[in-house]
Design a protein around this motif. Structure first.
Motif, PDB file in Angstrom:
ATOM      1  N   THR A 207       0.832  -1.197   0.000  1.00 29.29           N
ATOM      2  CA  THR A 207       0.000   0.000   0.000  1.00 29.29           C
ATOM      3  C   THR A 207       0.881   1.268   0.000  1.00 29.29           C
ATOM      4  OG1 THR A 207      -1.770   1.197   1.123  1.00 29.29           O
ATOM      5  CG2 THR A 207      -0.278  -0.034   2.537  1.00 29.29           C
ATOM      6  N   LYS A 211       1.072   2.752  -7.016  1.00 30.21           N
ATOM      7  CA  LYS A 211       0.443   1.987  -8.110  1.00 30.21           C
ATOM      8  C   LYS A 211      -0.558   2.827  -8.897  1.00 30.21           C
ATOM      9  CE  LYS A 211      -1.071  -0.934  -5.031  1.00 30.21           C
ATOM     10  NZ  LYS A 211      -0.353  -0.335  -3.880  1.00 30.21           N
ATOM     11  N   SER A 212      -1.439   3.522  -8.177  1.00 22.83           N
ATOM     12  CA  SER A 212      -2.470   4.313  -8.866  1.00 22.83           C
ATOM     13  C   SER A 212      -1.834   5.478  -9.627  1.00 22.83           C
ATOM     14  CB  SER A 212      -3.494   4.842  -7.870  1.00 22.83           C
ATOM     15  OG  SER A 212      -4.117   3.761  -7.211  1.00 22.83           O
ATOM     16  N   ASP A 227      -2.125  10.272  -0.437  1.00 18.07           N
ATOM     17  CA  ASP A 227      -1.063   9.853   0.455  1.00 18.07           C
ATOM     18  C   ASP A 227      -1.729   9.249   1.685  1.00 18.07           C
ATOM     19  OD1 ASP A 227       1.320   9.305   1.531  1.00 18.07           O
ATOM     20  OD2 ASP A 227       1.877  11.364   2.021  1.00 18.07           O
ATOM     21  N   LEU A 229      -3.110   5.210   3.359  1.00 15.34           N
ATOM     22  CA  LEU A 229      -3.004   3.774   3.178  1.00 15.34           C
ATOM     23  C   LEU A 229      -4.316   3.249   2.616  1.00 15.34           C
ATOM     24  CD1 LEU A 229      -1.141   3.165   6.517  1.00 15.34           C
ATOM     25  CD2 LEU A 229      -0.179   3.144   4.229  1.00 15.34           C
ATOM     26  N   PHE A 230      -4.197   2.334   1.700  1.00 16.89           N
ATOM     27  CA  PHE A 230      -5.361   1.705   1.062  1.00 16.89           C
ATOM     28  C   PHE A 230      -6.314   2.697   0.407  1.00 16.89           C
ATOM     29  CE2 PHE A 230      -4.126  -1.189   4.523  1.00 16.89           C
ATOM     30  CZ  PHE A 230      -3.646  -2.193   3.705  1.00 16.89           C
ATOM     31  N   ALA A 231      -5.753   3.582  -0.411  1.00 18.19           N
ATOM     32  CA  ALA A 231      -6.602   4.516  -1.147  1.00 18.19           C
ATOM     33  C   ALA A 231      -7.430   3.753  -2.182  1.00 18.19           C
ATOM     34  CB  ALA A 231      -5.747   5.583  -1.826  1.00 18.19           C
ATOM     35  N   THR A 232      -6.844   2.717  -2.738  1.00 15.30           N
ATOM     36  CA  THR A 232      -7.525   1.947  -3.785  1.00 15.30           C
ATOM     37  C   THR A 232      -8.026   0.627  -3.238  1.00 15.30           C
ATOM     38  OG1 THR A 232      -5.935   2.813  -5.367  1.00 15.30           O
ATOM     39  CG2 THR A 232      -7.260   0.938  -6.084  1.00 15.30           C
ATOM     40  N   ASP A 321      12.859   9.796  -7.059  1.00 16.88           N
ATOM     41  CA  ASP A 321      13.141  11.216  -6.822  1.00 16.88           C
ATOM     42  C   ASP A 321      13.375  11.491  -5.336  1.00 16.88           C
ATOM     43  OD1 ASP A 321      10.289  10.460  -6.886  1.00 16.88           O
ATOM     44  OD2 ASP A 321       9.922  12.502  -6.183  1.00 16.88           O
TER      45      ASP A 321
HETATM   46  N1  LIG Z   1       7.736  11.758  -4.553  1.00 15.10           N
HETATM   47  C1  LIG Z   1       6.988  10.869  -5.165  1.00 15.10           C
HETATM   48  N2  LIG Z   1       5.756  10.592  -4.700  1.00 15.10           N
HETATM   49  C2  LIG Z   1       5.032   9.648  -5.354  1.00 15.10           C
HETATM   50  C3  LIG Z   1       5.526   8.967  -6.493  1.00 15.10           C
HETATM   51  N3  LIG Z   1       4.583   8.096  -6.897  1.00 15.10           N
HETATM   52  C4  LIG Z   1       3.540   8.237  -6.047  1.00 15.10           C
HETATM   53  N4  LIG Z   1       3.788   9.165  -5.115  1.00 15.10           N
HETATM   54  C5  LIG Z   1       2.916   9.603  -4.008  1.00 15.10           C
HETATM   55  O1  LIG Z   1       2.723   8.489  -3.146  1.00 15.10           O
HETATM   56  C6  LIG Z   1       1.410   8.515  -2.572  1.00 15.10           C
HETATM   57  C7  LIG Z   1       0.682   7.197  -2.815  1.00 15.10           C
HETATM   58  O2  LIG Z   1       0.427   7.048  -4.175  1.00 15.10           O
HETATM   59  P1  LIG Z   1      -0.734   6.101  -4.741  1.00 15.10           P
HETATM   60  O3  LIG Z   1      -0.562   6.074  -6.222  1.00 15.10           O
HETATM   61  O4  LIG Z   1      -2.054   6.467  -4.188  1.00 15.10           O
HETATM   62  O5  LIG Z   1      -0.271   4.695  -4.116  1.00 15.10           O
HETATM   63  P2  LIG Z   1      -0.964   3.282  -4.222  1.00 15.10           P
HETATM   64  O6  LIG Z   1       0.124   2.286  -4.369  1.00 15.10           O
HETATM   65  O7  LIG Z   1      -2.002   3.307  -5.290  1.00 15.10           O
HETATM   66  O8  LIG Z   1      -1.609   3.158  -2.780  1.00 15.10           O
HETATM   67  P3  LIG Z   1      -2.874   2.290  -2.260  1.00 15.10           P
HETATM   68  O9  LIG Z   1      -3.964   2.419  -3.278  1.00 15.10           O
HETATM   69  O10 LIG Z   1      -3.165   2.931  -0.971  1.00 15.10           O
HETATM   70  O11 LIG Z   1      -2.375   0.889  -2.115  1.00 15.10           O
HETATM   71  C8  LIG Z   1       0.716   9.717  -3.199  1.00 15.10           C
HETATM   72  O12 LIG Z   1       0.843  10.799  -2.300  1.00 15.10           O
HETATM   73  C9  LIG Z   1       1.521   9.969  -4.464  1.00 15.10           C
HETATM   74  O13 LIG Z   1       1.462  11.314  -4.893  1.00 15.10           O
HETATM   75  C10 LIG Z   1       6.858   9.291  -6.946  1.00 15.10           C
HETATM   76  O14 LIG Z   1       7.391   8.730  -7.906  1.00 15.10           O
HETATM   77  N5  LIG Z   1       7.532  10.221  -6.246  1.00 15.10           N
END
Ligand SMILES: Nc1nc2c(ncn2[C@@H]2O[C@H](COP(=O)(O)OP(=O)(O)OP(=O)(O)O)[C@@H](O)[C@H]2O)c(=O)[nH]1
Ligand SMILES: [Mg+2]
Length: 452
Positions: A207, A211-212, A227, A229-232, A321
């Motif tokens: 999480t 991914k999203s 930002d 946990l478990f947005a998706t 980054d």
């Molecule tokens: N600095 C930075 N932040 C990132 C990057 N990719 C994602 N984020 C941030 O990380 C956080 C989580 O991103 P999501 O895409 O919602 O993550 P996820 O894996 O889908 O999360 P869940 O759906 O909760 O499992 C968000 O605040 C994004 O803006 C990146 O390459 N660099």
């Protein structure tokens, strides 16, 4: 009318003390609590402790925590392990506070974030199953939630009566939910079958790995990114953009976490079924996290449990980054990919005295491609990842040549849907095509009929 909201555990603005036996456990639990609008005021790291069968933590330790919580005026005790219903009851009795365990808080978050009909049904089922044996214990909180303070049932012993009623309501509700789920699953299977003739890449991972964000960047769409946990919680499905030939679908999935509650794994098995259908898994990792190795292990373990470990995998280290230990990470990741890392090779890499990578991820059978390091926020890097995914699929494509009679428009449109046309030329007898596609797609188009 049954209202599940009456059984929500209110966490907004709670001031909590968090207990875990690891620093990452404390961090993770704090993240979960903040996602729910609570505040972690105090953290307790357990060093060596014996598990007490009645209270898990032992009554002495619990007394100590109670005093501490009273002094700080805290109202929630959040523990990073799973308590049995009777343990939960005993812990509440001693501390006189609302107590929530790891599964409990994860279930609350899933409940809040479920969007689709199916996810809602799955989460409600898992939550009610978890709550059922704990109703007695949590009853006073629910009663406050209902704002009735007893109402018509006021009086000694009435609580027990209400609990009886509640228990029956919950049971009926569970039966109803199960029936509904069967219906929803059937309609989803139908959609899934319609997608059979498209290549699929599933984004999987811990999480908050990104991914999203990556799915949005790869498909130019706007799936919720947070930002949190478990947005998706729902599998979003989008076509890679610009459209590839043959078309490739990207699937976003629910994130994993260490020690996912049992009920949830079971109820999400069908949603995660999308993962099993994938031709390629893109395993997204937060490369900037100190916990990246553990996240990787947990995800691999859940995938193995789901039976997805045979699907080829591309590891993508995201958030580069923000990564402070790029070199170490690359050495570790490349070691994974090649299974072993030559001792000389490690010596050659300037590790500045740092420990060489220790973790080892089992990857029974399935192909693991050379990992990619990127930031999902950098669109040119994302487009390179897209090329990479397509080139992995390309290696599985074969060339076919055929002449399709002019009157067979159906086959021509299938060709454009299921393959990449490299040459197209009109001949006397029909149109000549040289195409690149998967053998199974070629069989579906039935290229044999017209093979040149
Ligand atoms: N600095 C930075 N932040 C990132 C990057 N990719 C994602 N984020 C941030 O990380 C956080 C989580 O991103 P999501 O895409 O919602 O993550 P996820 O894996 O889908 O999360 P869940 O759906 O909760 O499992 C968000 O605040 C994004 O803006 C990146 O390459 N660099
Ligand atoms: Mg997501």
């Amino acid at each position: 009318m049954f209202d599940t909201n009456a059984f929500l555990i209110p966490l907004d603005k709670r001031r909590a003390l968090i207990v875990s036996d690891s620093e990452w456990g404390l961090d993770e639990l704090e993240g979960l609590l903040v996602t729910m609008g609570g505040e972690c005021v105090e953290r307790t790291l357990l060093t060596k402790h014996r598990i007490d069968p009645k209270t898990y933590l032992g009554s002495g330790k619990l007394e100590e925590l109670r005093k501490q919580m009273d002094e700080l005026e805290l109202d929630l005790l959040l523990v990073d392990f799973d308590l049995s219903p009777s343990q939960l009851k005993n812990v509440e009795k001693i501390t006189q506070k609302l107590v929530l365990d790891r599964s409990g808080i994860i279930l609350e978050i899933f409940n809040r974030h479920a969007r689709s009909k199916e996810a809602k049904l799955q989460v409600e089922t898992a939550r009610l199953q978890y709550l059922m044996p704990r109703l007695t214990n949590l009853w006073s909180h629910f009663e406050r939630q209902r704002g009735s303070g007893g109402g018509a049932l006021k009086g000694k012993g009435m609580g027990e009566k209400q609990i009886e009623v509640d228990r029956r309501l919950v049971k009926d509700r569970l039966t109803h939910l199960r029936r509904k789920l069967v219906e929803v699953e059937a309609s989803r299977d139908l959609h899934r079958r319609q997608r059979e003739s498209i290549l699929k890449v599933a984004l999987v991972g811990y999480t908050n790995a990104g991914k999203s964000t990556l799915l949005n960047a790869l498909t130019k769409s706007e799936v919720l990114v947070e930002d949190a946990l478990f947005a998706t919680l729902d599998a979003s499905v989008r076509l890679l953009t610009p459209k590839a030939r043959p078309a490739v679908l990207a699937i976003d999935t629910v994130g994993f976490i260490d020690r996912l509650p049992h009920g949830l794994v079971a109820s999400f098995r069908s949603t995660l079924g999308e993962v099993l259908e994938a031709d390629l898994l893109v395993h997204v990792l937060d490369g900037s996290s100190e916990e990246v190795q553990r996240h990787c292990e947990v995800t691999m373990k859940v995938l193995a449990e789901l039976g997805a470990h045979q699907i080829p995998m591309l590891l993508v280290f995201n958030k580069m980054d923000q990564c402070k230990k790029t070199q170490m990470l690359k050495i570790w990741a490349n070691g994974l990919y090649r299974e072993t890392l030559d001792a000389n090779e490690i010596a050659m890499q300037n590790l500045n005295g740092a420990e060489p990578p220790r973790f080892h991820i089992p990857k029974e059978g399935a192909a693991l491609f050379k990992p990619v390091f990127l930031s999902a926020l950098d669109l040119s890097q994302v487009s390179q990842l897209r090329e990479r995914i397509l080139s992995i699929f390309d290696s599985q494509l074969e060339i076919y040549e055929l002449v399709v009679p002019f009157e067979d428009g159906k086959t021509v449109s299938q060709i454009f849907d299921l393959s990449r046309v490299e040459v197209r030329r009109p001949l006397e007898t029909g149109t000549f095509f040289r195409i690149r596609t998967l053998p199974e797609f070629a069989a579906r188009i039935n290229v044999k009929r017209y093979q040149a």
